[in-house]
Design a protein around this motif. Structure first.
Motif, mmCIF file in Angstrom:
data_model
loop_
_atom_site.group_PDB
_atom_site.id
_atom_site.type_symbol
_atom_site.label_atom_id
_atom_site.label_comp_id
_atom_site.label_asym_id
_atom_site.label_seq_id
_atom_site.Cartn_x
_atom_site.Cartn_y
_atom_site.Cartn_z
ATOM 1 N N VAL A 19 0.806 -1.276 -0.022
ATOM 2 C CA VAL A 19 0.312 -0.117 -0.145
ATOM 3 C C VAL A 19 0.938 1.034 -0.394
ATOM 4 C CG1 VAL A 19 -1.273 1.343 1.300
ATOM 5 C CG2 VAL A 19 -2.390 -1.244 1.451
ATOM 6 N N MET A 20 0.594 1.918 -0.900
ATOM 7 C CA MET A 20 1.662 3.489 -0.848
ATOM 8 C C MET A 20 0.304 4.357 -0.412
ATOM 9 S SD MET A 20 2.957 5.261 -3.959
ATOM 10 C CE MET A 20 3.751 4.222 -4.495
ATOM 11 N N GLU A 21 0.532 5.073 0.585
ATOM 12 C CA GLU A 21 0.250 6.370 0.940
ATOM 13 C C GLU A 21 1.030 8.161 -0.117
ATOM 14 O OE1 GLU A 21 -2.171 7.519 5.039
ATOM 15 O OE2 GLU A 21 -0.431 6.303 5.063
ATOM 16 N N VAL A 22 -0.214 8.358 -0.001
ATOM 17 C CA VAL A 22 1.007 9.885 -0.253
ATOM 18 C C VAL A 22 0.310 11.623 0.001
ATOM 19 C CG1 VAL A 22 1.169 11.826 -2.172
ATOM 20 C CG2 VAL A 22 1.315 8.752 -2.614
ATOM 21 N N VAL A 23 0.363 11.835 0.700
ATOM 22 C CA VAL A 23 0.287 13.212 1.479
ATOM 23 C C VAL A 23 0.410 14.787 0.750
ATOM 24 C CG1 VAL A 23 -0.825 14.764 2.994
ATOM 25 C CG2 VAL A 23 -0.484 12.063 3.552
ATOM 26 N N VAL A 24 -0.081 15.358 0.326
ATOM 27 C CA VAL A 24 -0.126 15.997 -0.498
ATOM 28 C C VAL A 24 -0.655 17.563 0.692
ATOM 29 C CG1 VAL A 24 -0.325 18.442 -2.034
ATOM 30 C CG2 VAL A 24 -0.075 15.863 -2.378
ATOM 31 N N ASP A 25 0.307 18.196 1.289
ATOM 32 C CA ASP A 25 0.182 19.464 2.172
ATOM 33 C C ASP A 25 -0.535 20.670 1.817
ATOM 34 O OD1 ASP A 25 0.318 17.644 4.883
ATOM 35 O OD2 ASP A 25 2.370 18.610 4.894
#
Length: 118
Positions: A19-25
């Motif tokens: 599982v890949m998790e990407v977060v953009v603030d």
């Protein structure tokens, strides 16, 4: 997820158990802003796994504070899927399930979860 985050600018990514998790603030009303931002992260900072074949489920959540921003979620999804192409999967045609939502949150950000199906 137990893997450490890799961060470059406003983007951070972690990967564990397929599982890949990407977060953009932060948020902007221009969906086209996210494609080069995420793409540059992967090009410059990512040293994780290579893209895979098969089908994927992608969940995209746009969290906002106050009034929701005027942003077409379909355009946001397209920009993000295009940025992930070549890193999470080979082609966005591999996405068999896609959930895109806008919801209130404690800070403005976009969270993406990519998981292999089957």
């Amino acid at each position: 997820m137990s893997e450490a985050w890799t961060q470059h600018g406003k983007v951070r990514v972690r990967e564990a158990d397929g599982v890949m998790e990407v977060v953009v603030d932060g948020l902007t009303t221009q969906a086209k802003y996210y494609k080069p931002l995420i793409y540059e992260f992967f090009r410059k900072a990512w040293r994780g796994s290579r893209p895979a074949w098969g089908e994927f489920a992608v969940e995209i959540a746009m969290e906002y504070v106050g009034d929701p921003p005027w942003l077409d979620l379909d355009n946001l999804a397209k920009a993000i899927l295009d940025a992930l192409k070549g890193y999470a999967f080979h082609d966005d045609a591999q996405v068999a399930r896609l959930l895109v939502e806008r919801k209130p949150g404690d800070r403005e950000r976009i969270t993406v979860r990519v998981a292999r199906l089957g």
